[in-house]
Scaffold this active site. Structure first.
Site, PDB file in Angstrom:
ATOM      1  N   LEU A 255     -11.432  -3.513  15.186  1.00 54.79           N
ATOM      2  CA  LEU A 255     -10.031  -3.957  14.160  1.00 54.79           C
ATOM      3  C   LEU A 255      -9.882  -4.932  15.666  1.00 54.79           C
ATOM      4  O   LEU A 255      -8.959  -4.847  15.835  1.00 54.79           O
ATOM      5  CB  LEU A 255      -9.300  -3.300  13.631  1.00 54.79           C
ATOM      6  N   CYS A 339     -19.203 -11.212  12.342  1.00 54.74           N
ATOM      7  CA  CYS A 339     -17.854 -11.812  11.908  1.00 54.74           C
ATOM      8  C   CYS A 339     -17.567 -13.313  11.356  1.00 54.74           C
ATOM      9  O   CYS A 339     -18.286 -13.845  11.491  1.00 54.74           O
ATOM     10  CB  CYS A 339     -16.921 -12.005  13.041  1.00 54.74           C
ATOM     11  N   LYS A 378     -23.827  -4.344  13.552  1.00 54.44           N
ATOM     12  CA  LYS A 378     -22.932  -4.480  11.955  1.00 54.44           C
ATOM     13  C   LYS A 378     -23.114  -5.589  11.684  1.00 54.44           C
ATOM     14  O   LYS A 378     -23.033  -7.286  12.717  1.00 54.44           O
ATOM     15  CB  LYS A 378     -21.292  -5.157  12.529  1.00 54.44           C
ATOM     16  N   HIS A 408     -21.566  -4.423   6.421  1.00 53.89           N
ATOM     17  CA  HIS A 408     -19.933  -4.681   5.602  1.00 53.89           C
ATOM     18  C   HIS A 408     -20.740  -5.337   3.830  1.00 53.89           C
ATOM     19  O   HIS A 408     -21.032  -6.443   4.464  1.00 53.89           O
ATOM     20  CB  HIS A 408     -19.298  -5.395   6.474  1.00 53.89           C
ATOM     21  N   GLY A 442     -16.291  -0.825   3.560  1.00 54.92           N
ATOM     22  CA  GLY A 442     -15.873  -1.633   2.395  1.00 54.92           C
ATOM     23  C   GLY A 442     -15.098  -1.093   1.516  1.00 54.92           C
ATOM     24  O   GLY A 442     -16.173   0.074   0.349  1.00 54.92           O
ATOM     25  N   ASP A 443     -14.283  -0.640   1.727  1.00 57.57           N
ATOM     26  CA  ASP A 443     -12.426  -0.922   0.174  1.00 57.57           C
ATOM     27  C   ASP A 443     -12.793   1.011   0.189  1.00 57.57           C
ATOM     28  O   ASP A 443     -12.365   1.105  -0.629  1.00 57.57           O
ATOM     29  CB  ASP A 443     -13.497  -1.179  -0.828  1.00 57.57           C
ATOM     30  N   ALA A 466     -12.277   0.809   7.777  1.00 58.74           N
ATOM     31  CA  ALA A 466     -10.953  -0.177   7.879  1.00 58.74           C
ATOM     32  C   ALA A 466      -9.917  -0.477   7.670  1.00 58.74           C
ATOM     33  O   ALA A 466      -8.794   0.219   8.338  1.00 58.74           O
ATOM     34  CB  ALA A 466     -12.321  -2.108   8.139  1.00 58.74           C
TER      35      ALA A 466
END
Length: 601
Positions: A255, A339, A378, A408, A442-443, A466
């Site tokens: 992060l 990113c 990633k 992601h 994700g989520d 995350a």
């Protein structure tokens, strides 16, 4: 700014660290040449008042390393009379940047022998500043940086004949079935390769799936009939590396800004299994920037730890992974190819690589062949919304040399404006080879979300957590204990106290360390205010995209923690780190929703 720095240098508060630590002017080795102040009495007269609480270094053996400059100096014990035999030794931090290495990087004299041999082997050798990938190859032909098209991912369709594709174990087994004219290029066996293959067949040097270090198939041995002693230190082939098993482990995502070492320590206490450092830019690491190398710092409690790097070209990334393996203690190296930040994408790194699959292949292949440390990647689903492409690449990612890939479930254009597309993640998992571990991201905001993804797609190795960990770091405890934790405001404050203590240990307990800790604490509080206590919810669990209206908590502290005002976050920080300096102001660095910006479509 220069004027302010000059005034600071002249200030008595700018005391020499050695003098502050010991209280003696003679302790400084530079004497009159020191750029810090040595006036102890003037420092004592102007130093700010102590912060309420005790020095974070009191629980450890030995004196406080900040001495007179510590903001908790009034609580220091008398080292002569205080018993220290029963106190624990300070917990260690690893991966400090070597000054000699930094000087070599500054002077551009650092040698990268493994990178040079790997890039030459793959046909990627060349000037890093040149836009062509290698200039001239062995036969005098120009080796382009990118093939004519970026959409071809098959090894036999690569435009450059000098690029040698990675040969997977399955391809190696079927090699004899290929016709000579269609067989992919493969490096010739040397005496080292033959000895390795003989040891594998006899099983004499195989232990837990790892060959003896005397074998190496990454390097060619020209005109050598015997193996010398220097060959014993050569590294292993990627297919012979010890792999990391991510299955069912709780993985704290890397992060930016908030995922610092104190925050990772908090998450480790609350149940995280795997931690990863903040994203570091390869170019900054290769320039020897100390601030960038600080992102690779590791705490002794992080038993499974990786670092994440971001670069645009194979030579840059490969040099970085070689340097990290040489200088740092890490369990894996993650390459960021997702990113979405503009400054990163504009340089061809991060999500920009999703539009260049052949460069993705070159980066991962070169990095995995250079180091023995497992390499993971990633990615996001795509660069543009509605043009997903990872499903067409994931079958080849294992052949590139990657140990695991984290997907992601959003595109770069989407940012965080919509929910993650987990159905697409499931599709990619089904298309991935069994040797490649696939992680979803994700989520994930509760143990219900975790269980749902693991149930609907058993082949999924694990879920990376995350923003869920930023809003409520006790999500790791909830998943392990399979419950919704109705945490009280007092328990949440205790977690913040732990963070403040870890921050003071990491950044220092002097004025500069206190304000650095406060800054990162406020960045974290800009996320924790989104949490709604379980006891106040009509529908359980809370969803990560919910933005509830302002509400009153069950006590004043809970109401204060729910505020989205930066002034209230500052009040919470003052409860832990004392009053802020005069003229202090704070604005959060990150915005989670950037979908409606013109440059993002």
């Amino acid at each position: 700014m220069k004027r302010e720095r000059r005034q600071e240098l002249k200030s008595p508060l700018h005391i020499c660290p050695e003098v502050a630590k010991s209280g003696k002017v003679s302790a400084c080795p530079y004497n009159d040449k020191c750029r810090f102040s040595h006036d102890v009495e003037a420092f004592k007269a102007e130093r700010p008042a102590d912060i309420e609480g005790s020095c974070p270094f009191l629980i450890y053996e030995g004196p406080c390393p900040y001495g007179l400059a510590c903001r908790f100096a009034g609580t220091h014990r008398d080292d002569v009379s205080a018993p220290t035999e029963n106190l624990p030794v300070k917990s260690s931090e690893l991966n400090f940047f070597n000054k000699d290495t930094q000087k070599l990087l500054w002077k551009n004299k650092m040698k990268f022998p493994e990178t040079e041999s790997t890039l030459k082997l793959l046909g990627l050798k060349g000037n890093p500043k040149d836009k062509t990938l290698g200039g001239k190859g062995e036969n005098g032909q120009v080796v382009p940086k990118e093939p004519a098209t970026d959409t071809k991912t098959d090894n036999n369709e690569v435009a450059n004949d000098s690029i040698i594709p990675f040969i997977s174990p399955e391809d190696d087994a079927d090699e004899n079935n290929l016709a000579d004219d269609t067989r992919p290029l493969k490096k010739a066996k040397s005496s080292v390769n033959e000895i390795c293959s003989s040891q594998v067949s006899s099983g004499s040097s195989v232990q837990e799936g790892i060959l003896d270090s005397s074998c190496d198939v990454n390097k060619l041995e020209p005109a050598a009939d015997t193996v010398t002693d220097s060959d014993k230190s050569l590294k292993l082939h990627p297919r012979e590396k010890k792999l990391i098993d991510f299955r069912d482990k709780l993985y704290l995502a890397p992060l930016t800004t908030v995922g610092n070492l104190p925050f990772r320590r908090v998450c480790k206490v609350l149940g995280a299994d795997v931690t990863c450092g903040e994203m570091a830019m390869c170019t900054n690491l290769l320039q020897g920037q100390a601030s960038e190398w600080a992102l690779l710092r590791r705490h002794s409690s992080e038993n499974l730890f990786g670092v994440q790097i971001c670069g645009a070209y194979p030579d840059t990334v490969t040099k970085t992974v070689e340097l990290i393996e040489q200088e740092c203690s890490v369990d894996f190296i993650d390459i960021n190819m997702g990113c979405p930040i503009d400054i990163v994408v504009n340089k061809g790194a991060g999500s920009a690589l999703l539009t260049k699959p052949m460069r993705m292949k070159s980066v991962v292949e070169a990095a995995s062949l250079t180091v023995g440390t497992p390499v993971t990647i990633k990615v996001r689903t795509a660069y543009f919304e509605g043009k997903n492409r990872i499903d067409s690449l994931i079958a080849d990612m294992g052949n590139w040399g990657a140990t695991a890939v984290t997907i992601h479930g959003r595109s770069r254009q989407q940012r965080y404006s919509k929910l993650a597309d987990w159905d697409y993640i499931y599709q990619c998992v089904c298309k991935a080879p069994k040797s490649l571990q696939v992680l979803g991201n994700g989520d994930v905001f509760s143990y219900v979300d975790w269980n749902k993804h693991k149930t609907e797609c058993p082949e999924l190795s694990t879920c990376m957590i995350a923003r869920g960990a930023l809003v409520k770091p006790w999500i790791f405890t909830e998943i392990k204990e399979q419950r919704h934790w109705d945490i009280t405001s007092g328990e949440r404050l205790d977690i913040l106290k732990d963070y403040a203590r870890f921050g003071l240990e990491h950044w220092g307990s002097d004025s500069k360390g206190v304000e650095t800790t406060r800054h990162f604490l406020l960045e974290w509080l800009s996320y924790t205010c989104r949490y709604v206590p379980v006891g106040l919810l009509d529908v359980i669990p809370q969803r990560i995209n919910w933005r509830p209206p302002s509400y009153y908590g069950r006590d004043d502290l809970e109401t204060l923690m729910a505020s989205d005002s930066a002034a209230d976050w500052v009040r919470i920080s003052e409860m832990l780190l004392g009053k802020v300096p005069s003229g202090f102001s704070f604005a959060p660095k990150h915005k989670s929703n950037a979908y409606d910006r013109a440059e993002n479509g």
